[in-house]
Design a protein around this motif. Structure first.
Motif, short mmCIF file in Angstrom:
data_model
loop_
_atom_site.label_atom_id
_atom_site.label_comp_id
_atom_site.label_asym_id
_atom_site.label_seq_id
_atom_site.Cartn_x
_atom_site.Cartn_y
_atom_site.Cartn_z
N TYR A 105 -4.82 4.84 -1.91
CA TYR A 105 -6.03 4.04 -2.17
C TYR A 105 -5.96 3.44 -3.57
CZ TYR A 105 -7.15 6.06 2.23
OH TYR A 105 -7.07 6.41 3.55
N LYS A 108 -3.91 10.95 4.46
CA LYS A 108 -5.10 10.44 3.77
C LYS A 108 -5.11 11.09 2.40
CE LYS A 108 -9.67 9.20 5.37
NZ LYS A 108 -9.65 7.73 5.39
N GLU A 141 -2.02 -2.61 8.33
CA GLU A 141 -3.43 -2.27 8.41
C GLU A 141 -4.23 -3.39 7.78
OE1 GLU A 141 -4.78 1.69 7.80
OE2 GLU A 141 -2.78 2.44 7.37
N LEU A 159 -2.00 4.82 8.64
CA LEU A 159 -2.84 5.98 8.89
C LEU A 159 -3.19 6.05 10.38
CD1 LEU A 159 -4.29 8.22 7.06
CD2 LEU A 159 -6.35 7.13 7.95
N ALA A 169 -8.78 -0.63 4.53
CA ALA A 169 -8.61 0.76 4.92
C ALA A 169 -9.02 0.94 6.38
CB ALA A 169 -9.37 1.69 3.98
N MET A 170 -8.52 0.05 7.23
CA MET A 170 -8.79 0.16 8.67
C MET A 170 -7.50 -0.11 9.44
SD MET A 170 -12.39 -1.84 9.29
CE MET A 170 -11.94 -3.31 8.37
N ASN A 171 -7.44 0.38 10.65
CA ASN A 171 -6.36 -0.02 11.55
C ASN A 171 -6.72 -1.38 12.12
OD1 ASN A 171 -6.49 3.35 12.12
ND2 ASN A 171 -4.53 2.40 11.56
N THR A 175 -10.51 -1.31 12.85
CA THR A 175 -11.22 -0.13 13.35
C THR A 175 -11.21 0.97 12.31
OG1 THR A 175 -9.28 0.97 14.30
CG2 THR A 175 -10.41 -0.62 15.71
N GLY A 176 -12.32 1.66 12.17
CA GLY A 176 -12.38 2.78 11.25
C GLY A 176 -13.74 3.45 11.33
N THR A 177 -13.80 4.69 10.89
CA THR A 177 -15.04 5.45 10.96
C THR A 177 -16.16 4.75 10.19
OG1 THR A 177 -13.85 7.51 11.14
CG2 THR A 177 -16.10 7.65 10.29
N GLY A 187 -5.50 6.37 12.70
CA GLY A 187 -6.95 6.37 12.74
C GLY A 187 -7.50 6.98 14.02
N ILE A 188 -8.61 7.66 13.89
CA ILE A 188 -9.23 8.29 15.05
C ILE A 188 -10.00 7.24 15.85
CG2 ILE A 188 -10.93 10.06 15.72
CD1 ILE A 188 -9.83 11.48 13.01
N THR A 189 -10.54 6.25 15.16
CA THR A 189 -11.18 5.14 15.86
C THR A 189 -10.10 4.35 16.63
OG1 THR A 189 -12.56 5.01 13.88
CG2 THR A 189 -12.90 3.32 15.56
N ARG A 190 -8.96 4.14 15.99
CA ARG A 190 -7.83 3.46 16.64
C ARG A 190 -7.45 4.16 17.95
NH1 ARG A 190 -2.49 4.52 17.09
NH2 ARG A 190 -0.98 2.80 17.00
N ARG A 197 0.84 -1.19 0.00
CA ARG A 197 0.00 0.00 0.00
C ARG A 197 0.88 1.24 0.00
NH1 ARG A 197 -3.40 3.47 3.23
NH2 ARG A 197 -1.74 3.61 4.75
C1 LIG Z 1 -6.00 3.56 5.27
C2 LIG Z 1 -6.90 3.80 6.44
N1 LIG Z 1 -6.56 3.29 7.64
C3 LIG Z 1 -7.32 3.49 8.73
C4 LIG Z 1 -8.50 4.19 8.69
C5 LIG Z 1 -9.30 4.41 9.93
O1 LIG Z 1 -9.24 5.77 10.34
P1 LIG Z 1 -10.43 6.42 11.20
O2 LIG Z 1 -10.58 5.59 12.39
O3 LIG Z 1 -9.95 7.80 11.49
O4 LIG Z 1 -11.63 6.40 10.33
C6 LIG Z 1 -8.90 4.72 7.46
C7 LIG Z 1 -10.17 5.43 7.33
O5 LIG Z 1 -10.26 6.57 7.59
C8 LIG Z 1 -8.08 4.54 6.31
O6 LIG Z 1 -8.42 5.05 5.12
#
Ligand SMILES: Cc1ncc(COP(=O)(O)O)c(C=O)c1O
Ligand SMILES: Cc1ncc(COP(=O)(O)O)c(C=O)c1O
Lengths: 356, 356
Positions: B201, B196, B232, B256, B235-237, B300-302, B258-261, B186
């Motif tokens: 992507y 981001k 990852e 990335l 597209a999540m942690n 985890t992710g939004t 992540g805010i959820t992370r 990636r």
């Molecule tokens: C590559 C990637 N990793 C992780 C996340 C999770 O980030 P967040 O928890 O801020 O949505 C996202 C989505 O936003 C992402 O695109």
């Protein structure tokens, strides 16, 4: 040509008056080529229309996930007025390889070249006349679906635009100053380096800005894995002449397979030089330099043709190459390439395609 | 709000009738936020206008060099009708960090949040009511100059669009099947992974397509350097629970943030769990699995909130995790996060921002 609708512009723009003032990629011609792709329907509605804004939905996927590829080539005006292309089949073949990497559907290469030729016939007066000027050609494909989840798009737009341009580097054939980039990575094996896709260029901007701030023209990219092996210079392929042998990094997946690179290799072999494609570490270049065996270095690319390298900084080591003058091999390649491209010398390779 | 011009749409679109049929990211509301940047002038002309096409020059730099960044967040409707945001300041802060990486000028984070809130007030009826639905918020910035040389642009467009959405994964909270990706990468340290930006992507699409073809929902990404360490999932942690300890890859530059992370780490620590951010190899996960110590794994992710992982294939090894059922920790996090986001439980953290 069948299957190509043509709608001519009602008003034509004034052409650049003073060709000595032409920049690079700032002025666009009167028309552009467009073609749509829709899932189930394939590529359709090929057309040449007046140059103008593309009405893209704000959710168009190219604007979010950079599913986009492009090419760069030139139309050259020969002294006798003919308009020439240089290996354009290679560009459309590479476009399809880039498409494959980022999941964009394949185009019909032969059709694309014919459409480009039709566009060039309409825009022929835009091909500038002054030495070293050309009409830069930019084919590109963007994902156009309005959708926000990450997946390949279902619809695409294939566009060709044209821009009358002067030399890419204001320095012209003067040797450029580089440093070896240690922090940033352009791309890595397994990534998208061998594709001409936008993300590679976005990733390179910060290194370029920092280089300019320090009065360097470009950076020399190392591989992203071991940070040892030379990959490219700025957005060009790179060659080193060490002890008479011409060496260029082999195409390991992270390097763009340049058409100028390929042409230089073929021409040099034809001239009797030993040319090797292999991994080349910056350490090896530095040792050759210290031993007095680094004869020449140069970048190759459509935009700048040949860009001699006069100065490379690697940590504390400064390598001044060939007294900061253009080397013999660089000069020969430059003359041969530009000679072919502008139709000044005969083409024994069958590389030149005339627009007629 | 000063400095924000509002032009309301004359005709409003019908809202989705059947919220059980909401997909993800396909429908857009009546208005969008726009703001321009021009060199010398800075960000200017903030406005809320009817949703519609962006007239982009075909040479707009974002379409060629992917100089573009984005964010993803949601507006949630509480049972009492209030509209809530979850840590939106974090998204605008991350947007600015992404901007920095690809040479886009910084935005005023506080102003952007206020503008978003104004937009949400206008579009409040678009926030869906059904459980697990939300109004997905997509802020993004694109380079808009018409120029074909590689350099940072001189003008940009900052846009916020809104999309009423159902759950991201149709599977819902069902555990997903992954395999460990061995070919594609990636992004890599020194690249753009912590930003981001679209190129990451585009680089991931091909792996995702191949995974789907083999009936997997996502791939598990390894680091691009050693191809050993977990980065990852899609597209999540990603988090692994090994022998009671919660482990997530540390932010090494290619991941990335992540805010959820970040929220999960804080919540888990609050609940008394041991949470460790460190390098975690796939080998270590496999050994824990074989020793019967791999308790849980989840992304985890939004978009998906928590996505339990039920099955991971690594070469010949198949790891079936927690009998393909959602684990205790995943369930607790899911309940806590969605509880806060939809306003079902009190917010001791100060993370929830009400739109009013
Ligand atoms: C590559 C990637 N990793 C992780 C996340 C999770 O980030 P967040 O928890 O801020 O949505 C996202 C989505 O936003 C992402 O695109
Ligand atoms: C990254 C990169 N490397 C090398 C090149 C040189 O390729 P070509 O000789 O086909 O122009 C280009 C330009 O096209 C490029 O963008």
């Amino acid at each position: 040509m069948n299957n190509l609708r043509i709608e001519l512009a009602k008003n034509l723009k004034p052409k650049p008056q003073d060709e000595t003032k032409l920049g690079f990629g700032d002025i666009f011609t009167d028309h552009m080529f467009l073609m749509d792709y829709d899932e189930g329907q394939g590529w359709h509605d090929a057309r040449i229309v007046p140059y103008g804004p593309l009405p893209l939905d704000p959710a168009a996927m190219a604007l979010h996930y950079s599913q986009e590829v492009f090419e760069g080539m030139k139309a050259y005006r020969a002294e006798d007025g003919r308009i020439l292309l240089f290996r354009p089949q290679e560009n459309f073949a590479r476009l399809n390889r880039s498409n494959d990497r980022v999941c964009i559907p394949q185009i019909d290469e032969e059709f694309a070249l014919q459409a480009l030729i039709e566009l060039l016939k309409i825009e022929k007066d835009w091909v500038p006349h002054l030495k070293d000027t050309s009409l830069y050609i930019r084919p590109f494909i963007i994902a156009s679906d309005a959708h926000l989840g990450v997946r390949p798009a279902n619809s695409y737009l294939f566009v060709i635009i044209l821009s009358p341009s002067g030399p890419y580097y204001k320095e012209g054939l003067n040797p450029v100053k580089l440093y070896v980039e240690n922090n940033y990575v352009r791309t890595v094996r397994g990534g998208t380096g061998m594709a001409k896709t936008g993300g590679n260029y976005a990733a390179s901007l910060k290194a370029q800005v920092e280089a300019h701030e320090q009065n360097y023209s470009q950076v020399l990219w190392l591989d992203g894995v071991e940070k040892k092996y030379i990959e490219e210079v700025g957005a060009m392929n790179v060659f080193f002449v060490i002890d008479g042998e011409v060496i260029t990094p082999e195409l390991v997946g992270s390097i763009l397979p340049g058409i100028t690179r390929k042409s230089c290799i073929e021409m040099l072999r034809g001239m009797g030089y030993k040319v090797t494609e292999r991994r080349l570490s910056i350490q090896e270049v530095a040792e050759a330099y210290k031993a007095g065996k680094l004869d020449e270095a140069f970048g190759t690319g459509t935009a700048a043709v040949i860009s001699p390298i006069g100065h490379i900084k690697w940590g504390d080591l400064i390598m001044d190459i060939n007294n900061n003058e253009i080397g013999d091999i660089s000069m020969k390649l430059y003359n041969e390439l530009t000679g072919l491209q502008w139709g000044r010398i005969p083409d024994p390779y069958g590389w030149v395609v005339e627009v007629k």
